[in-house]
Design a protein around this motif. Sequence first.
Motif, PDB file in Angstrom:
ATOM      1  N   ALA A  33      -0.955  -7.876 -19.583  1.00  0.00           N
ATOM      2  CA  ALA A  33      -1.137  -8.348 -18.218  1.00  0.00           C
ATOM      3  C   ALA A  33      -1.783  -7.250 -17.382  1.00  0.00           C
ATOM      4  O   ALA A  33      -1.621  -6.065 -17.669  1.00  0.00           O
ATOM      5  N   PHE A  35      -2.972  -5.841 -13.317  1.00  0.00           N
ATOM      6  CA  PHE A  35      -2.516  -5.840 -11.940  1.00  0.00           C
ATOM      7  C   PHE A  35      -3.459  -5.002 -11.076  1.00  0.00           C
ATOM      8  O   PHE A  35      -4.059  -4.029 -11.543  1.00  0.00           O
ATOM      9  N   TYR A  37      -2.750  -3.007  -7.478  1.00  0.00           N
ATOM     10  CA  TYR A  37      -1.816  -2.631  -6.426  1.00  0.00           C
ATOM     11  C   TYR A  37      -2.609  -1.970  -5.301  1.00  0.00           C
ATOM     12  O   TYR A  37      -3.587  -1.257  -5.547  1.00  0.00           O
ATOM     13  N   GLN A  39      -2.241   0.446  -1.734  1.00  0.00           N
ATOM     14  CA  GLN A  39      -1.355   1.361  -0.997  1.00  0.00           C
ATOM     15  C   GLN A  39      -2.039   1.769   0.301  1.00  0.00           C
ATOM     16  O   GLN A  39      -3.043   2.489   0.290  1.00  0.00           O
ATOM     17  N   GLU A  43       2.410   4.217   3.210  1.00  0.00           N
ATOM     18  CA  GLU A  43       3.216   3.083   2.791  1.00  0.00           C
ATOM     19  C   GLU A  43       3.391   3.069   1.281  1.00  0.00           C
ATOM     20  O   GLU A  43       2.762   3.828   0.553  1.00  0.00           O
ATOM     21  N   ALA A  44       4.272   2.195   0.818  1.00  0.00           N
ATOM     22  CA  ALA A  44       4.494   2.042  -0.615  1.00  0.00           C
ATOM     23  C   ALA A  44       3.378   1.215  -1.242  1.00  0.00           C
ATOM     24  O   ALA A  44       2.838   0.302  -0.609  1.00  0.00           O
ATOM     25  N   PRO A  45       3.041   1.498  -2.487  1.00  0.00           N
ATOM     26  CA  PRO A  45       2.122   0.596  -3.193  1.00  0.00           C
ATOM     27  C   PRO A  45       2.736  -0.800  -3.297  1.00  0.00           C
ATOM     28  O   PRO A  45       3.948  -0.940  -3.490  1.00  0.00           O
ATOM     29  N   LEU A  47       1.954  -5.017  -4.768  1.00  0.00           N
ATOM     30  CA  LEU A  47       1.128  -5.842  -5.626  1.00  0.00           C
ATOM     31  C   LEU A  47       0.102  -6.625  -4.805  1.00  0.00           C
ATOM     32  O   LEU A  47       0.441  -7.273  -3.819  1.00  0.00           O
ATOM     33  N   ARG A  50      -2.452 -10.237  -9.874  1.00  0.00           N
ATOM     34  CA  ARG A  50      -2.199  -9.979 -11.295  1.00  0.00           C
ATOM     35  C   ARG A  50      -2.728 -11.134 -12.122  1.00  0.00           C
ATOM     36  O   ARG A  50      -2.902 -12.246 -11.631  1.00  0.00           O
ATOM     37  N   LEU A  88      -5.806   2.724  -0.671  1.00  0.00           N
ATOM     38  CA  LEU A  88      -5.933   3.206  -2.042  1.00  0.00           C
ATOM     39  C   LEU A  88      -5.600   2.059  -2.976  1.00  0.00           C
ATOM     40  O   LEU A  88      -4.562   1.406  -2.811  1.00  0.00           O
ATOM     41  N   TYR A  90      -5.076   0.632  -6.895  1.00  0.00           N
ATOM     42  CA  TYR A  90      -4.768   1.000  -8.274  1.00  0.00           C
ATOM     43  C   TYR A  90      -4.899  -0.220  -9.183  1.00  0.00           C
ATOM     44  O   TYR A  90      -4.364  -1.293  -8.888  1.00  0.00           O
ATOM     45  N   ASN A  94      -0.016  -3.740 -18.354  1.00  0.00           N
ATOM     46  CA  ASN A  94       1.257  -3.697 -19.050  1.00  0.00           C
ATOM     47  C   ASN A  94       1.157  -4.487 -20.346  1.00  0.00           C
ATOM     48  O   ASN A  94       0.774  -5.652 -20.320  1.00  0.00           O
ATOM     49  N   GLY A 100       7.125  -0.020 -18.325  1.00  0.00           N
ATOM     50  CA  GLY A 100       6.413   0.253 -17.091  1.00  0.00           C
ATOM     51  C   GLY A 100       4.912   0.044 -17.210  1.00  0.00           C
ATOM     52  O   GLY A 100       4.394  -0.272 -18.269  1.00  0.00           O
ATOM     53  N   LEU A 101       4.241   0.197 -16.124  1.00  0.00           N
ATOM     54  CA  LEU A 101       2.806  -0.012 -16.036  1.00  0.00           C
ATOM     55  C   LEU A 101       2.042   1.267 -16.338  1.00  0.00           C
ATOM     56  O   LEU A 101       2.505   2.363 -16.051  1.00  0.00           O
ATOM     57  N   PHE A 103      -1.225   3.031 -15.066  1.00  0.00           N
ATOM     58  CA  PHE A 103      -2.110   2.965 -13.908  1.00  0.00           C
ATOM     59  C   PHE A 103      -3.388   3.755 -14.132  1.00  0.00           C
ATOM     60  O   PHE A 103      -3.402   4.753 -14.864  1.00  0.00           O
TER      61      PHE A 103
ATOM     62  N   PHE B  33      12.305   2.373 -12.028  1.00  0.00           N
ATOM     63  CA  PHE B  33      11.296   3.286 -12.550  1.00  0.00           C
ATOM     64  C   PHE B  33      11.096   4.449 -11.585  1.00  0.00           C
ATOM     65  O   PHE B  33      11.213   4.286 -10.371  1.00  0.00           O
ATOM     66  N   TYR B  35       7.984   7.249 -10.757  1.00  0.00           N
ATOM     67  CA  TYR B  35       6.609   7.656 -10.965  1.00  0.00           C
ATOM     68  C   TYR B  35       6.325   8.880 -10.101  1.00  0.00           C
ATOM     69  O   TYR B  35       6.934   9.095  -9.064  1.00  0.00           O
ATOM     70  N   LEU B  43      -0.935   7.789 -10.587  1.00  0.00           N
ATOM     71  CA  LEU B  43       0.466   7.414 -10.742  1.00  0.00           C
ATOM     72  C   LEU B  43       0.883   7.642 -12.189  1.00  0.00           C
ATOM     73  O   LEU B  43       0.436   6.954 -13.097  1.00  0.00           O
ATOM     74  N   PHE B  45       3.893   7.730 -14.987  1.00  0.00           N
ATOM     75  CA  PHE B  45       5.232   7.252 -15.330  1.00  0.00           C
ATOM     76  C   PHE B  45       6.116   8.441 -15.704  1.00  0.00           C
ATOM     77  O   PHE B  45       5.709   9.324 -16.461  1.00  0.00           O
ATOM     78  N   TRP B  99      11.910  -5.888 -18.092  1.00  0.00           N
ATOM     79  CA  TRP B  99      10.460  -5.826 -18.010  1.00  0.00           C
ATOM     80  C   TRP B  99       9.812  -6.735 -19.036  1.00  0.00           C
ATOM     81  O   TRP B  99      10.091  -6.673 -20.200  1.00  0.00           O
ATOM     82  N   ILE B 101       5.962  -8.981 -19.850  1.00  0.00           N
ATOM     83  CA  ILE B 101       4.552  -9.108 -19.500  1.00  0.00           C
ATOM     84  C   ILE B 101       4.340 -10.110 -18.371  1.00  0.00           C
ATOM     85  O   ILE B 101       4.806 -11.240 -18.425  1.00  0.00           O
ATOM     86  N   SER B 102       3.712  -9.667 -17.364  1.00  0.00           N
ATOM     87  CA  SER B 102       3.261 -10.420 -16.199  1.00  0.00           C
ATOM     88  C   SER B 102       4.365 -11.166 -15.462  1.00  0.00           C
ATOM     89  O   SER B 102       4.083 -11.877 -14.507  1.00  0.00           O
ATOM     90  N   PHE B 108       7.786  -0.949  -4.987  1.00  0.00           N
ATOM     91  CA  PHE B 108       7.849   0.486  -4.807  1.00  0.00           C
ATOM     92  C   PHE B 108       8.527   0.850  -3.491  1.00  0.00           C
ATOM     93  O   PHE B 108       8.411   0.143  -2.489  1.00  0.00           O
ATOM     94  N   GLY B 109       9.181   2.010  -3.503  1.00  0.00           N
ATOM     95  CA  GLY B 109       9.589   2.624  -2.267  1.00  0.00           C
ATOM     96  C   GLY B 109       8.423   3.401  -1.664  1.00  0.00           C
ATOM     97  O   GLY B 109       7.360   3.529  -2.292  1.00  0.00           O
ATOM     98  N   ALA B 110       8.628   3.901  -0.468  1.00  0.00           N
ATOM     99  CA  ALA B 110       7.565   4.629   0.229  1.00  0.00           C
ATOM    100  C   ALA B 110       7.375   6.030  -0.316  1.00  0.00           C
ATOM    101  O   ALA B 110       6.382   6.685   0.004  1.00  0.00           O
TER     102      ALA B 110
END
Lengths: 113, 117
Positions: A33, A35, A37, A39, A43-45, A47, A50, A88, A90, A94, A100-101, A103, B33, B35, B43, B45, B99, B101-102, B108-110
Amino acid sequence: GDSVTQTEGLVTVTEGLPVMLNCTYQTAYSDVAFFWYVQYLNEAPKLLLRSSTDNKRTEHQGFHATLHKSSSSFHLQKSSVQLSDSALYYCALNNNYAQGLTFGLGTRVSVFP
Amino acid sequence: NAGVIQTPRHKVTGKGQEATLWCEPISGHSAVFWYRQTIVQGLEFLTYFRNQAPIDDSGMPKERFSAQMPNQSHSTLKIQSTQPQDSAVYLCASSFRDWGISQNTLYFGAGTRLSVL
């Protein structure tokens, strides 16, 4: 392992004009898959869109992308950018076996009036 | 829903000091997660928890970095003996379920901006 390559660095574009951000990938898996993203500053990234379906256009917030497995690409496009699109971006992928992804390095878009 | 909460937003440490970063995932999310974000590497992981259990820490620098998830409401990333090259934005993200696929979106946090002087 998987890898994602994006348009490098900074893309500057005039408001109202189109933009395309390149994204190509390498993966050994077929069940994958993809994606985009976005940002915004401080701020946070989050989605943007996808897809996991070959040759199907996906759209969100005026942006669109089509996964082309034949060329290993998932480019992001918008026909008419706005000042608020400065951010920004990205590209990520996946496979169903990864944690995880993966990037790309990100592409910064600056839109000027 | 407050989203993923990371504290502090900014942390400045001296070389050799310890830094602890906190993350509160979205309630009900089972995957967490970490990052690291830099201009040069994008980014990267670091590590992943599922239902509080560590699943994959393949991205963690082994000697000085550690992560824990003592309960479902928070995770910590600890960096011992911080070095200037550890300066980065550290992002925590959570996802609704295992997790796949798709099927899941990463929220995400800031981030916490760590500056090592």
